[in-house]
Design an enzyme around this catalytic site. Structure first.
Site, mmCIF file in Angstrom:
data_model
loop_
_atom_site.group_PDB
_atom_site.id
_atom_site.type_symbol
_atom_site.label_atom_id
_atom_site.label_comp_id
_atom_site.label_asym_id
_atom_site.label_seq_id
_atom_site.Cartn_x
_atom_site.Cartn_y
_atom_site.Cartn_z
ATOM 1 N N ASN A 270 0.764 -1.241 0.000
ATOM 2 C CA ASN A 270 0.000 0.000 0.000
ATOM 3 C C ASN A 270 0.799 1.298 0.000
ATOM 4 O O ASN A 270 0.231 2.349 -0.250
ATOM 5 C CB ASN A 270 -0.926 0.028 1.223
ATOM 6 N N TYR A 271 2.075 1.243 0.316
ATOM 7 C CA TYR A 271 2.806 2.494 0.497
ATOM 8 C C TYR A 271 4.016 2.683 -0.395
ATOM 9 O O TYR A 271 4.486 3.797 -0.560
ATOM 10 C CB TYR A 271 3.243 2.629 1.956
ATOM 11 N N LEU A 272 4.559 1.588 -0.912
ATOM 12 C CA LEU A 272 5.795 1.732 -1.657
ATOM 13 C C LEU A 272 5.517 1.758 -3.149
ATOM 14 O O LEU A 272 4.990 0.796 -3.707
ATOM 15 C CB LEU A 272 6.735 0.585 -1.305
#
Length: 612
Positions: free
Chosen positions: A550-552
């Site tokens: 979800n973030y990278l």
DNA sequence: CTTAGCACTTAGGAGCTCCTAC
DNA sequence: GTAGGAGCTCCTAAGTGCTAAG
């Protein structure tokens, strides 16, 4: 050269990409194709056809010889009562059933479903004996696992058939995988943390509860025989295929597409594009909130300190939530005085703020941070004359904060800072940690360490795996064994060298070479094991998956040499074209969707894994 | 402004599958 | 061929953030 593509995707001083094909360049505006397709009026599709949800199987009554006992005596339960009893029985060895709230909620809801006669008899949970039912399900599970291969194969085929029939939809002419095509089965609600509703009965979803969403001219899904849908609608401004209201929180549940779908993939890509946009203005924003620390308006000061926390510590926004309806958790804007302690001096640092609160999923956030003096002074001010249970930022809400952010940059909200800081951290850590001369194992360790730095920033935790201690021991004994082998090999080599000294013949010389080669290999293997052990230990309580997923920004991973090295190592092993091993599923999923990353290596990648 | 409702993303744990090492 | 475990998918809870109504 560290960056294969030299794309410093989120960083400062962006070197120009070298190998991205024209038209797919992500440098300034990103992928134009997707931007063109985006419609301003919120229309998400023009055609949507599907089969509706697959309903959880109906309750199968217990065999007659499996009994429920009340007060030591067997008691035959009505079907509905029995079904709910099995929900509890199945959870008997779970910690939940030891909690008083869980027991009370369960018993309350259970009694509501009992017949009047049952209600008269069953008055206390502690007189209920579910153990025989529990054993029945444990045995059943064992039996299923022990099934012969062919039987298992049959079961799998049946599951595949259902997946095939209900697991896909047609969206704008493309067959897309659905994320969750089954309705959630009935059971007992398992909230996280100290949830006031844990143990409540989650009711069975019937077709009459379900709203179907599809296109008007599509083949409208048939409800199961003898049933009707709650409603069929044709709303192309939303992405869900079906929805129902669950009875615990009275909130909506949706059937939506799998992350591999175009719709989800584009959204994901957009998210990272917004984060990249933040990169260009973040310095200005930081300068401004630092200035606002000294504002005359209390409201502005609170906003500035909160934003500082969100930026520096990657805290979540912290929406208000209804008291007593969920576990007591907070984010930045909902922090209370009791969640921080101020230390003018601590462990040789000045102006230390000690955070201790429960965040999303009741995961504890504990951190001691040295902050700038004005932040510290402001916090003292915000806490003055307040009770521990009072809001730290009493003049601030997420709505106020996000409105402010929207003014600073189009599309900017509090959560964008988490995405931005996570991705930029990965990039910076990769740069700092990896070394082109490292072995593949070493590079992978570096990658994991960079990933870990992000997970720590975002406070992504996991409970230590149950088998951790044991598997760590196993690994250690492997390392010990390898060390011994190595010593052995060293002795052998020495012996071979001595022999060559004496005889000087070609055979002895060949033997030396052989022994040297063995020694090299053992050394390599030992190094690999040591790396594994380090990685494992460091990873004990940290969850890497959430940040990966979800973030990278996957473009950072793809551009990084670690992956190039892994791909090359794999080619050696598997032959050309087998690129699926180093790029794990989460990346493949994204790469498949983000078609341009197929050109990572300057050539199209063949996708071989069938599940993708 | 506050509140409720809605649609969507993000989250950890359960459980399954498939690979590896014996 | 089998046990063990890594790494995946599945599951669904729990967040964020937006809109509209009052």
């Amino acid at each position: 050269m560290y960056w294969r593509l030299t794309t410093s995707l989120l960083g400062r001083g962006v070197p120009r990409p070298r190998m991205i094909p024209t038209g797919l360049r992500a440098g300034s505006g990103g992928c134009s194709r997707w931007e063109e397709e985006k419609t301003a009026d919120g229309v998400k599709w023009t055609q949507l056809e599907h089969r509706g949800p697959y309903f959880a199987p109906l309750y199968e009554p217990l065999p007659d010889d499996v009994q429920f006992y009340y007060d030591g005596k067997p008691l035959k339960l009505s079907l509905a009562t029995e079904e709910i009893a099995t929900f509890y029985a199945k959870m008997l060895d779970h910690e939940y059933t030891t909690k008083e709230i869980f027991q009370n909620n369960f018993f309350n809801d259970w009694r509501k479903e009992m017949t009047p006669q049952e209600q008269k008899i069953i008055k206390h949970l502690d007189k209920c004996d579910f153990r025989e039912i529990h054993k029945y399900f444990v045995d059943k599970n064992e039996a299923r696992k022990a099934l012969p291969k062919e039987e298992k194969q049959k079961l799998k085929e049946a599951a595949d058939k259902i997946q095939e029939e209900y697991g896909y939809c047609i969206l704008d002419g493309h067959r897309e995988k659905i994320g969750n095509f089954k309705t959630e089965p009935p059971g007992l609600f398992r909230g996280r943390g100290d949830h006031p509703k844990m143990g409540m009965l989650k009711k069975r979803i019937m077709p009459e509860d379900v709203i179907i969403n599809c296109s008007k001219d599509s083949k409208i899904p048939e409800p199961p025989a003898g049933h009707k849908w709650k409603e069929v609608r044709f709303d192309n401004t939303v992405t869900w295929l079906a929805s129902w209201t669950e009875n615990i929180q009275n909130s909506l549940k949706y059937i939506m597409l799998n992350p591999s779908s175009k719709l989800k993939g584009e959204k994901d890509w957009q998210k990272y594009e917004v984060a990249r946009k933040l990169k260009d203005v973040v310095h200005k924003i930081r300068a401004q909130y630092q200035a606002d620390w000294k504002s005359k308006e209390m409201k502005k000061r609170q906003r500035a300190v909160a934003l500082y926390f969100i930026d520096k510590l990657a805290l979540r926004a912290g929406n208000e939530k209804e008291e007593g309806e969920t576990a007591d958790t907070v984010g930045c804007c909902s922090l209370r005085v009791e969640h921080i302690k101020l230390h003018p001096k601590l462990d040789g640092q000045e102006h230390v703020v000690e955070f201790d609160f429960l965040g999303k999923d009741s995961i504890r956030y504990y951190n001691k941070v040295s902050v700038e003096k004005p932040v510290f002074k402001n916090l003292q001010l915000f806490m003055k004359n307040k009770d521990p249970g009072d809001d730290l930022f009493d003049r601030l809400t997420t709505v106020i904060l996000n409105k402010h952010l929207q003014n600073l940059m189009n599309g900017l909200t509090a959560k964008v800072f988490r995405t931005y800081n996570a991705s930029i951290t990965l990039q910076e850590q990769l740069k700092a940690l990896t070394n082109p001369e490292d072995s593949v194992a070493g590079k992978l360790l570096s990658y994991n360490r960079a990933n870990r730095a992000v997970a720590i920033l975002c406070n992504h935790q996991r409970s230590t795996p149950k088998t951790f201690e044991k598997s760590m021991q196993n690994l250690q004994s492997k390392i010990d064994a390898k060390k011994q082998q190595l010593e052995e090999a060293e002795k052998e080599l020495k012996k071979a060298e001595d022999e060559f000294e004496e005889t000087k013949d070609a055979k002895a010389e060949a033997n030396i070479r052989k022994k040297k080669k063995l020694l090299e290999r053992l050394k390599e293997q030992l190094a690999k094991l040591n790396v594994q052990a380090t990685d494992k230990e460091e990873n004990k309580q940290i969850a890497l998956g959430t940040s990966k997923l979800n973030y990278l920004d996957p473009r950072i991973s793809i551009a990084c040499e670690v992956f190039t090295a892994l791909i090359q190592a794999d080619e050696k092993r598997w032959g050309r074209g087998w690129h699926w091993r180093p790029l794990s599923c989460w990346q493949l999923k994204k790469c498949k969707t983000w078609s341009w990353t197929r050109f990572v290596l300057g050539k199209p990648i063949k996708w071989k894994r069938k599940s993708i």
